[in-house]
Scaffold this motif. Structure first.
Motif, short mmCIF file in Angstrom:
data_model
loop_
_atom_site.label_atom_id
_atom_site.label_comp_id
_atom_site.label_asym_id
_atom_site.label_seq_id
_atom_site.Cartn_x
_atom_site.Cartn_y
_atom_site.Cartn_z
N ILE A 202 1.21 -1.21 -0.06
CA ILE A 202 -0.05 -0.05 -0.04
C ILE A 202 0.70 1.73 -0.23
O ILE A 202 0.60 2.31 -1.22
N GLU A 203 1.56 1.13 0.72
CA GLU A 203 3.09 2.37 0.52
C GLU A 203 3.45 2.84 -0.33
O GLU A 203 3.13 3.60 -1.46
N ALA A 207 3.03 5.40 -3.57
CA ALA A 207 4.47 6.37 -3.80
C ALA A 207 4.36 6.88 -4.68
O ALA A 207 4.87 7.19 -5.78
N ARG A 208 3.72 5.81 -5.71
CA ARG A 208 3.51 5.59 -7.31
C ARG A 208 2.36 5.09 -7.72
O ARG A 208 2.01 4.08 -8.36
N PRO A 209 1.51 6.48 -8.11
CA PRO A 209 0.41 6.30 -8.93
C PRO A 209 0.29 5.60 -10.33
O PRO A 209 -0.47 5.95 -10.19
N VAL A 214 -2.27 -5.01 -7.65
CA VAL A 214 -3.65 -6.03 -7.24
C VAL A 214 -3.39 -6.24 -5.72
O VAL A 214 -2.31 -6.80 -5.18
N VAL A 215 -4.79 -6.87 -4.69
CA VAL A 215 -4.95 -7.54 -3.98
C VAL A 215 -5.57 -8.18 -3.97
O VAL A 215 -7.62 -7.39 -4.23
N ALA A 216 -5.89 -9.70 -4.18
CA ALA A 216 -6.90 -10.51 -4.20
C ALA A 216 -7.47 -12.36 -3.38
O ALA A 216 -6.19 -11.77 -2.35
N ALA A 228 -6.36 4.32 -4.78
CA ALA A 228 -6.35 4.18 -6.52
C ALA A 228 -6.13 3.36 -7.34
O ALA A 228 -6.89 2.47 -8.42
N ASN A 229 -4.81 2.80 -7.02
CA ASN A 229 -4.01 2.43 -7.74
C ASN A 229 -3.65 1.31 -7.80
O ASN A 229 -3.76 0.13 -8.33
#
Length: 359
Positions: A202-203, A207-209, A214-216, A228-229
């Motif tokens: 998440i961090e 830092a890199r929008p 993805v988290v499944a 948002a990304n």
């Protein structure tokens, strides 16, 4: 060999990694010429989420409670070996019941060893108690290293052996799909894993929008503030795992706190992702470098800076090297051979006193 397994779930992979572990291992075990019966507690959670109802490598039956389990008493008694797995409902009572029905080899397969031992230290006997450990002729442990000695010395296991998770090499292989995500994570929500997920996925996402994450996996609380990304997938069934990993430029491995403390506790996700040739970035724990060489076969990260540095690297060769390692020593076929050997050793050890008495 006729083997009976009483496990958490074979039929449903929803919210647990046991199903994929059992499926790979028992398919490979059956391929060695053995006969397998899997008995699963029929519970609503898994009954409503089944994605394997008619396996072609074993018989799968269900029991509603301990009384109904007695329907299989004769088969359990006659089997060459019986395995009871971790997190089986009423596991302590099941162990005592099964031990009373048979004289032959009885093994416990712990896919959650560090969690199990932490529960025992707290007096939590949800599925295993210290008193029943010596009733098992063999303790098959998801965790290797010093934990095996502890199981024998502190808990009185007659024989403790490592049986790591593995991967079905036929089901997990590179898939020719476009790279859709820069960093992925596949895993059910766990409170003790969440801080690491925050730090290592998440961090970096915040830092890199410009990158895609993805988290499944199920059971994540609704109040998590996902950038948002970061795409969310509620459930990725095993049939889609290879495609999921192959669509990831890099995938994250996150280890539960008890397993980090114990060390030598590789997740099945490590082997599955590596078999797909997907480069892995992982948290650190003792013993991981016995499985994969850091920087050559896996990337180890302590913080978001390490992950961001990995995302700026070309890691294709790392993924390829990890795949070679997994195919050489960590497939389900390798584990099935190990299981066969461990069960044979336990049977010999069990019969040895009788043989010595006759002499």
């Amino acid at each position: 060999m006729k083997l009976v397994v009483l496990g958490l779930s074979l039929s449903s992979s929803w919210g647990n990694g046991h199903a994929t572990t059992y499926r790979a291992l028992l398919r490979a075990f059956a391929a060695r010429g053995h006969e397998v019966l899997f008995l699963e507690r029929d519970v609503p959670w898994y009954a409503s989420q089944r994605d394997l109802t008619d396996p072609d490598f074993c018989r799968l039956d269900y029991y509603a409670d301990l009384d109904e389990l007695a329907r299989w008493r004769s088969e359990i008694a006659a089997a060459d070996a019986v395995i009871i797995g971790s997190y089986v409902p009423d596991g302590v009572a099941v162990a005592r019941l099964v031990r009373g029905w048979r004289e032959g080899t009885l093994a416990f397969y712990d896919i959650d060893t560090p969690v199990t031992l932490a529960k025992l230290e707290r007096g939590d006997e949800e599925y295993l108690s210290a008193a029943v450990i010596p009733l098992y002729d063999l303790y098959l442990s998801f965790t290797g290293g010093p934990t095996l000695d502890r199981l024998e010395r502190q808990f009185g296991s007659p024989m403790a052996r490592a049986l790591y998770c593995s991967v079905d090499a036929d089901a997990y292989a590179p898939v020719s799909v476009p790279k859709h995500w820069d960093l992925s994570y596949l895993g059910t929500y766990s409170p003790d894993r969440q801080p690491t997920l925050e730090r290592l996925l998440i961090e970096p996402a915040r830092a890199r929008p410009d990158l895609r994450f993805v988290v499944a996996g199920p059971q994540y609380p609704e109040d998590i503030d996902w950038p948002a990304n970061v795409e969310r997938i509620e459930h990725c069934p095993p049939a889609d795992h290879a495609g999921f990993y192959s669509a990831s430029r890099l995938t994250l491995n996150v280890t539960r706190a008890d397993m980090i403390e114990a060390g030598w506790s590789p997740s099945v996700r490590l082997f599955e992702a590596a078999a797909c040739g997907t480069p892995i970035v992982s948290d650190r724990w003792e013993g991981i470098d016995d499985l994969f060489a850091p920087d050559r076969e896996i990337v180890l990260a302590d913080d978001a800076v390490d992950v961001l540095a990995a995302l700026d690297r070309d890691l294709v060769s790392v993924g390829e090297a990890a795949r070679r390692i997994v195919l050489s020593v960590h497939t389900a076929a390798h584990r099935a051979a190990e299981l066969e050997r461990h069960l044979g050793d336990a049977a010999k050890a069990k019969n040895k006193p009788e043989q010595e008495e006759r002499v």
